[in-house]
Design an enzyme around this catalytic site. Structure first.
Site, PDB file in Angstrom:
ATOM      1  N   PHE A  87     -10.845 -20.770 -50.062  1.00  0.00           N
ATOM      2  CA  PHE A  87      -9.879 -21.868 -50.061  1.00  0.00           C
ATOM      3  C   PHE A  87      -8.697 -21.455 -50.916  1.00  0.00           C
ATOM      4  CE2 PHE A  87      -8.245 -25.723 -52.164  1.00  0.00           C
ATOM      5  CZ  PHE A  87      -7.992 -26.536 -51.070  1.00  0.00           C
ATOM      6  N   MET A 141      -4.861 -22.704 -52.324  1.00  0.00           N
ATOM      7  CA  MET A 141      -3.932 -23.816 -52.481  1.00  0.00           C
ATOM      8  C   MET A 141      -2.981 -23.497 -53.622  1.00  0.00           C
ATOM      9  SD  MET A 141      -4.895 -27.784 -53.210  1.00  0.00           S
ATOM     10  CE  MET A 141      -3.631 -28.968 -53.642  1.00  0.00           C
ATOM     11  N   ALA A 142      -1.711 -23.786 -53.407  1.00  0.00           N
ATOM     12  CA  ALA A 142      -0.727 -23.681 -54.492  1.00  0.00           C
ATOM     13  C   ALA A 142      -1.022 -24.839 -55.440  1.00  0.00           C
ATOM     14  CB  ALA A 142       0.692 -23.751 -53.942  1.00  0.00           C
ATOM     15  N   VAL A 143      -1.616 -24.533 -56.574  1.00  0.00           N
ATOM     16  CA  VAL A 143      -2.127 -25.596 -57.445  1.00  0.00           C
ATOM     17  C   VAL A 143      -1.098 -26.153 -58.414  1.00  0.00           C
ATOM     18  CG1 VAL A 143      -4.517 -24.816 -57.248  1.00  0.00           C
ATOM     19  CG2 VAL A 143      -3.094 -23.958 -59.123  1.00  0.00           C
ATOM     20  N   SER A 167      -2.910 -15.806 -61.493  1.00  0.00           N
ATOM     21  CA  SER A 167      -3.948 -16.765 -61.089  1.00  0.00           C
ATOM     22  C   SER A 167      -4.520 -17.503 -62.286  1.00  0.00           C
ATOM     23  CB  SER A 167      -5.067 -16.056 -60.320  1.00  0.00           C
ATOM     24  OG  SER A 167      -4.622 -15.685 -59.036  1.00  0.00           O
ATOM     25  N   HIS A 187      -7.504 -13.566 -52.411  1.00  0.00           N
ATOM     26  CA  HIS A 187      -7.382 -14.657 -53.386  1.00  0.00           C
ATOM     27  C   HIS A 187      -8.742 -15.032 -53.949  1.00  0.00           C
ATOM     28  CE1 HIS A 187      -3.135 -15.900 -53.235  1.00  0.00           C
ATOM     29  NE2 HIS A 187      -3.186 -15.146 -52.164  1.00  0.00           N
ATOM     30  N   GLU A 199      -1.986 -20.149 -63.278  1.00  0.00           N
ATOM     31  CA  GLU A 199      -1.897 -21.207 -62.267  1.00  0.00           C
ATOM     32  C   GLU A 199      -3.110 -22.132 -62.330  1.00  0.00           C
ATOM     33  OE1 GLU A 199       0.660 -18.175 -59.453  1.00  0.00           O
ATOM     34  OE2 GLU A 199      -1.429 -18.571 -58.958  1.00  0.00           O
ATOM     35  N   GLN A 200      -4.302 -21.538 -62.406  1.00  0.00           N
ATOM     36  CA  GLN A 200      -5.501 -22.368 -62.448  1.00  0.00           C
ATOM     37  C   GLN A 200      -5.571 -23.170 -63.746  1.00  0.00           C
ATOM     38  OE1 GLN A 200      -9.252 -20.999 -60.961  1.00  0.00           O
ATOM     39  NE2 GLN A 200      -8.307 -19.621 -59.466  1.00  0.00           N
TER      40      GLN A 200
END
Length: 175
Positions: free
Chosen positions: A126, A128-130, A91, A74, A94-95
């Site tokens: 780190f 995290m499901a953001v 990604s 990740h 999501e970000q």
């Protein structure tokens, strides 16, 4: 309300086709999809929740070393890969959805400091499901999780990765 189904339906695919369609759900880790297919897929796995559960079981039962490899696949949140445009499509979406592409220079510097401190402490990024969070709640979670033990944080990261996979499958079913 009917449960949305994935298309193509996982239970109807051979191994090659299944991995081609669902092997990217876990970041750079197609072996998770391969493991789910090898265990056998039925119509119960044609929904996002059903397939997410099957794939999560593969990751949850994997060795700590295999789990660490998935965690390490990740990218950092709001990290150098994001700034350079080197994230996977999932990604990136999501970000951006969490506003990480709109960080101020100060917030980016804070993310960089936290990413560095986190990786120094845990030896993985780190995760995290953001989705449903913003950069402020993500930064707060980052700071809080720095206090976890390495074993607790590995388990938390795996839980978050399984959540990310479920959200990705749900998004595919909605398309």
């Amino acid at each position: 309300m009917t449960t949305p189904l994935l298309s193509p339906r996982p239970s109807q695919l051979d191994r090659t086709a299944f991995v081609a369609h669902y092997g990217d759900v876990y970041e750079h880790s197609p072996w998770v999809a391969e493991g789910a297919w090898e265990r056998g897929l039925t119509e119960a796995h044609d929904s996002p929740a059903g397939l997410a559960s099957a794939m999560a079981a593969v990751l949850s039962e994997a060795s700590p070393e295999q789990q660490l490899a998935v965690i390490r696949a990740h990218p950092d949140l709001a990290g150098k890969a994001a700034v350079a445009g080197d994230l996977t499509d999932d990604s990136t979406l999501e970000q951006a959805g969490a506003g990480l592409d709109q960080c101020t220079p100060e917030e980016l510097a804070r993310f960089e400091r936290l990413n560095d401190a986190y990786k120094k402490r845990f030896e993985f990024p780190f995760v995290m499901a953001v989705k449903g969070n913003d950069r402020h709640t993500i930064l707060a979670a980052f700071e809080s999780r720095l206090n976890n033990t390495p074993d607790d944080e590995r388990r938390t990261a795996i839980d978050q990765i399984n959540r990310i996979a479920q959200l990705r499958l749900e998004a595919r079913a909605e398309r």
